[in-house]
Design a protein around this motif. Structure first.
Motif, PDB file in Angstrom:
ATOM      1  N   THR A 146      56.659  -2.233 -19.169  1.00  0.00           N
ATOM      2  CA  THR A 146      57.817  -2.672 -19.943  1.00  0.00           C
ATOM      3  C   THR A 146      58.887  -3.279 -19.035  1.00  0.00           C
ATOM      4  OG1 THR A 146      57.368  -0.888 -21.503  1.00  0.00           O
ATOM      5  CG2 THR A 146      59.532  -1.953 -21.640  1.00  0.00           C
ATOM      6  N   PRO A 147      59.211  -4.576 -19.211  1.00  0.00           N
ATOM      7  CA  PRO A 147      60.257  -5.205 -18.401  1.00  0.00           C
ATOM      8  C   PRO A 147      61.616  -4.556 -18.654  1.00  0.00           C
ATOM      9  CG  PRO A 147      58.944  -6.863 -19.541  1.00  0.00           C
ATOM     10  CD  PRO A 147      58.574  -5.532 -20.132  1.00  0.00           C
ATOM     11  N   HIS A 148      62.491  -4.650 -17.658  1.00  0.00           N
ATOM     12  CA  HIS A 148      63.843  -4.107 -17.797  1.00  0.00           C
ATOM     13  C   HIS A 148      64.760  -4.940 -16.931  1.00  0.00           C
ATOM     14  CE1 HIS A 148      63.523  -2.139 -13.810  1.00  0.00           C
ATOM     15  NE2 HIS A 148      62.267  -1.934 -14.142  1.00  0.00           N
ATOM     16  N   LEU A 149      66.047  -4.611 -16.904  1.00  0.00           N
ATOM     17  CA  LEU A 149      66.990  -5.346 -16.058  1.00  0.00           C
ATOM     18  C   LEU A 149      67.120  -4.678 -14.692  1.00  0.00           C
ATOM     19  CD1 LEU A 149      69.809  -6.214 -18.631  1.00  0.00           C
ATOM     20  CD2 LEU A 149      68.055  -7.744 -17.695  1.00  0.00           C
ATOM     21  N   SER A 183      59.898  -9.523  -9.432  1.00  0.00           N
ATOM     22  CA  SER A 183      58.672  -8.781  -9.720  1.00  0.00           C
ATOM     23  C   SER A 183      58.297  -7.979  -8.479  1.00  0.00           C
ATOM     24  CB  SER A 183      57.547  -9.751 -10.117  1.00  0.00           C
ATOM     25  OG  SER A 183      56.379  -9.028 -10.464  1.00  0.00           O
ATOM     26  N   SER A 184      59.098  -6.950  -8.201  1.00  0.00           N
ATOM     27  CA  SER A 184      58.913  -6.151  -6.969  1.00  0.00           C
ATOM     28  C   SER A 184      59.112  -4.658  -7.184  1.00  0.00           C
ATOM     29  CB  SER A 184      59.935  -6.572  -5.902  1.00  0.00           C
ATOM     30  OG  SER A 184      59.999  -7.959  -5.719  1.00  0.00           O
ATOM     31  N   LEU A 185      59.587  -4.243  -8.353  1.00  0.00           N
ATOM     32  CA  LEU A 185      59.999  -2.848  -8.526  1.00  0.00           C
ATOM     33  C   LEU A 185      58.992  -2.071  -9.380  1.00  0.00           C
ATOM     34  CD1 LEU A 185      63.834  -3.417  -9.041  1.00  0.00           C
ATOM     35  CD2 LEU A 185      62.661  -2.651  -6.969  1.00  0.00           C
ATOM     36  N   MET A 186      59.088  -0.740  -9.294  1.00  0.00           N
ATOM     37  CA  MET A 186      58.033   0.105  -9.863  1.00  0.00           C
ATOM     38  C   MET A 186      58.563   1.228 -10.750  1.00  0.00           C
ATOM     39  SD  MET A 186      55.681   0.237  -6.436  1.00  0.00           S
ATOM     40  CE  MET A 186      55.401  -1.257  -5.473  1.00  0.00           C
ATOM     41  N   ALA A 187      59.776   1.031 -11.314  1.00  0.00           N
ATOM     42  CA  ALA A 187      60.357   2.085 -12.146  1.00  0.00           C
ATOM     43  C   ALA A 187      59.657   2.196 -13.498  1.00  0.00           C
ATOM     44  CB  ALA A 187      61.847   1.833 -12.362  1.00  0.00           C
ATOM     45  N   ASP A 188      58.968   1.130 -13.895  1.00  0.00           N
ATOM     46  CA  ASP A 188      58.237   1.148 -15.166  1.00  0.00           C
ATOM     47  C   ASP A 188      56.839   0.616 -14.874  1.00  0.00           C
ATOM     48  OD1 ASP A 188      57.586   0.951 -18.017  1.00  0.00           O
ATOM     49  OD2 ASP A 188      59.755   1.064 -18.304  1.00  0.00           O
ATOM     50  N   ASP A 189      55.960   0.687 -15.863  1.00  0.00           N
ATOM     51  CA  ASP A 189      54.659   0.072 -15.619  1.00  0.00           C
ATOM     52  C   ASP A 189      54.418  -1.144 -16.513  1.00  0.00           C
ATOM     53  OD1 ASP A 189      54.371   1.721 -17.847  1.00  0.00           O
ATOM     54  OD2 ASP A 189      52.905   3.060 -16.904  1.00  0.00           O
ATOM     55  N   VAL A 194      72.210  -5.885 -14.363  1.00  0.00           N
ATOM     56  CA  VAL A 194      72.649  -7.273 -14.206  1.00  0.00           C
ATOM     57  C   VAL A 194      71.600  -8.201 -14.829  1.00  0.00           C
ATOM     58  CG1 VAL A 194      74.041  -6.845 -12.147  1.00  0.00           C
ATOM     59  CG2 VAL A 194      71.587  -7.326 -11.912  1.00  0.00           C
ATOM     60  N   PRO A 195      72.001  -9.444 -15.130  1.00  0.00           N
ATOM     61  CA  PRO A 195      71.070 -10.349 -15.836  1.00  0.00           C
ATOM     62  C   PRO A 195      69.961 -10.920 -14.952  1.00  0.00           C
ATOM     63  CG  PRO A 195      73.211 -11.393 -15.585  1.00  0.00           C
ATOM     64  CD  PRO A 195      73.352 -10.016 -15.045  1.00  0.00           C
ATOM     65  N   LEU A 196      69.182 -10.030 -14.359  1.00  0.00           N
ATOM     66  CA  LEU A 196      67.967 -10.411 -13.632  1.00  0.00           C
ATOM     67  C   LEU A 196      66.853  -9.524 -14.183  1.00  0.00           C
ATOM     68  CD1 LEU A 196      66.936 -12.197 -11.190  1.00  0.00           C
ATOM     69  CD2 LEU A 196      67.125 -10.115  -9.822  1.00  0.00           C
ATOM     70  N   VAL A 197      65.873 -10.155 -14.826  1.00  0.00           N
ATOM     71  CA  VAL A 197      64.806  -9.394 -15.481  1.00  0.00           C
ATOM     72  C   VAL A 197      63.823  -8.889 -14.437  1.00  0.00           C
ATOM     73  CG1 VAL A 197      62.884  -9.523 -17.127  1.00  0.00           C
ATOM     74  CG2 VAL A 197      65.028 -10.749 -17.601  1.00  0.00           C
ATOM     75  N   GLU A 198      63.456  -7.631 -14.537  1.00  0.00           N
ATOM     76  CA  GLU A 198      62.422  -7.074 -13.654  1.00  0.00           C
ATOM     77  C   GLU A 198      61.093  -7.034 -14.391  1.00  0.00           C
ATOM     78  OE1 GLU A 198      62.368  -6.312 -10.470  1.00  0.00           O
ATOM     79  OE2 GLU A 198      60.268  -5.742 -10.656  1.00  0.00           O
ATOM     80  N   MET A 199      60.077  -7.655 -13.796  1.00  0.00           N
ATOM     81  CA  MET A 199      58.713  -7.582 -14.315  1.00  0.00           C
ATOM     82  C   MET A 199      57.961  -6.618 -13.394  1.00  0.00           C
ATOM     83  SD  MET A 199      59.019  -9.676 -16.845  1.00  0.00           S
ATOM     84  CE  MET A 199      57.318  -9.793 -17.400  1.00  0.00           C
ATOM     85  N   PRO A 200      57.841  -5.345 -13.794  1.00  0.00           N
ATOM     86  CA  PRO A 200      57.402  -4.317 -12.851  1.00  0.00           C
ATOM     87  C   PRO A 200      55.969  -4.481 -12.348  1.00  0.00           C
ATOM     88  CG  PRO A 200      57.693  -3.412 -15.071  1.00  0.00           C
ATOM     89  CD  PRO A 200      58.173  -4.824 -15.117  1.00  0.00           C
ATOM     90  N   VAL A 201      55.740  -3.935 -11.164  1.00  0.00           N
ATOM     91  CA  VAL A 201      54.438  -4.026 -10.502  1.00  0.00           C
ATOM     92  C   VAL A 201      53.994  -2.634 -10.062  1.00  0.00           C
ATOM     93  CG1 VAL A 201      54.737  -6.389  -9.685  1.00  0.00           C
ATOM     94  CG2 VAL A 201      55.627  -4.490  -8.304  1.00  0.00           C
ATOM     95  N   SER A 202      52.785  -2.562  -9.540  1.00  0.00           N
ATOM     96  CA  SER A 202      52.262  -1.281  -9.072  1.00  0.00           C
ATOM     97  C   SER A 202      51.192  -1.524  -8.017  1.00  0.00           C
ATOM     98  CB  SER A 202      51.646  -0.509 -10.244  1.00  0.00           C
ATOM     99  OG  SER A 202      50.833   0.540  -9.752  1.00  0.00           O
ATOM    100  N   TRP A 203      51.147  -0.655  -7.010  1.00  0.00           N
ATOM    101  CA  TRP A 203      50.069  -0.769  -6.014  1.00  0.00           C
ATOM    102  C   TRP A 203      48.709  -0.490  -6.646  1.00  0.00           C
ATOM    103  CZ3 TRP A 203      50.954  -3.426  -1.932  1.00  0.00           C
ATOM    104  CH2 TRP A 203      52.194  -3.401  -1.296  1.00  0.00           C
ATOM    105  N   VAL A 204      48.697   0.275  -7.733  1.00  0.00           N
ATOM    106  CA  VAL A 204      47.429   0.574  -8.408  1.00  0.00           C
ATOM    107  C   VAL A 204      46.814  -0.689  -9.014  1.00  0.00           C
ATOM    108  CG1 VAL A 204      46.546   1.635 -10.532  1.00  0.00           C
ATOM    109  CG2 VAL A 204      47.767   3.022  -8.888  1.00  0.00           C
ATOM    110  N   LEU A 205      47.682  -1.602  -9.460  1.00  0.00           N
ATOM    111  CA  LEU A 205      47.196  -2.831 -10.087  1.00  0.00           C
ATOM    112  C   LEU A 205      47.285  -4.014  -9.118  1.00  0.00           C
ATOM    113  CD1 LEU A 205      48.710  -2.358 -13.671  1.00  0.00           C
ATOM    114  CD2 LEU A 205      46.362  -1.946 -12.911  1.00  0.00           C
TER     115      LEU A 205
END
Ligand code: ZN
Length: 286
Positions: A152-155, A144-150, A174-185
């Motif tokens: 919607t989870p992705h890989l 839960s560190s990336l910001m490519a989406d707001d 790869v089989p690691l789910v990304e739960m996206p984050v944002s500095w705004v939130l």
């Protein structure tokens, strides 16, 4: 009917994030201590009042410094996620240092929560080029560190490359789910005063407007979205900010089709669908 999941997440940095920045004078330490002494009990009380399961990303240093407070979090049924040992930023570490810190942080969480974490959130949200591979090797299920989406989870991907001379190359999923984050939130840059940056101390009413508008957009226009708020007990634990969070909780829970879940539970629920799509396109790049 809209279908929205709200994930309240709390980064319980306590003293660790000050120590790693060499902010070691008594007043800086006390700012971290506030999170354990005041912030977490207030947050736990609010979550209990509304029956909300949440996720706490906890550095190993916080587990070892405030073990009783961490056990209270675990006893309340909240999820523990990895957040470094002493809030080390992965991008500043060697591969070996990063691997060692992953193990040390997981062991510290296991001592207070009784189980190792399956989720990871990088301190200061800056992964290294090795992070994704190390997380996979260590058995983590989501990041839960990336910001490519707001919403919607992705890989996550391995093998990205590129520079200024041509188009960027995106690696393989790869089989690691990304739960996206944002500095705004995130409550930290908005609220926390920082002498060097001169930022923070925003009105909670202004923040409430931003967070509620983000949520309402998701609710009205993004099917099946996840609303992930990132907060810090030492920041959100002030009375005027907690009152804002409570108003927001009431707004969200008052709408049909909204539920509150732990981040790891959502990651597991979306995982089969994401892996199915991955397997349908073996070796696919984009
Ligand atoms: Zn943090």
């Amino acid at each position: 009917m809209p279908d929205v999941t709200v994930c309240l997440t709390f980064d319980f940095d306590a003293i660790s994030s000050h120590l790693i920045r060499k902010e070691t004078t008594p007043t800086y330490i006390s700012r971290g201590e506030y999170g354990a002494r005041v912030g977490v009990p207030r947050v736990l009380a609010l979550l209990a009042e509304y029956g909300i399961p949440a996720t706490f990303f906890v550095p190993g240093h916080t587990c070892d410094t405030f073990p009783d407070r961490c056990r209270e979090i675990a006893r309340a049924g909240h999820e523990f996620g990895h957040h470094g040992y002493c809030h080390e930023v992965p991008a500043t570490l060697t591969r070996d240092e990063e691997a060692a810190i992953l193990e040390r942080g997981s062991a510290a969480i296991e001592r207070v929560a009784g189980r190792r974490p399956v989720g990871y959130r990088s301190p200061s949200w800056d992964l290294s080029p090795h992070s994704i591979e190390l997380l996979l090797d260590a058995g983590f299920r989501y990041d839960s560190s990336l910001m490519a989406d707001d919403f919607t989870p992705h890989l996550c991907r391995l093998g990205d490359s590129g520079d200024t001379t041509g188009p960027y190359h995106f690696g393989r999923e790869v089989p690691l789910v990304e739960m996206p984050v944002s500095w705004v939130l995130d409550d930290y840059p908005i609220f926390e005063w920082n002498a060097a940056r001169g930022s923070g101390l925003a009105s909670p009413f202004a923040v409430e407007e931003i967070w509620r508008e983000e949520f309402d957009y998701l609710y009205e226009r993004v099917s099946g979205g996840i609303f992930t708020l990132t907060m810090h007990p030492k920041v959100i634990g002030r009375g005027h900010r907690l009152r804002m969070l409570e108003r927001l909780i009431r707004h969200m829970r008052g709408l049909p089709g909204v539920r509150f879940e732990r981040l790891g539970d959502v990651a597991e629920s979306v995982r089969p669908r994401l892996l199915e799509a991955l397997n349908a396109q073996p070796g696919a790049t984009r």
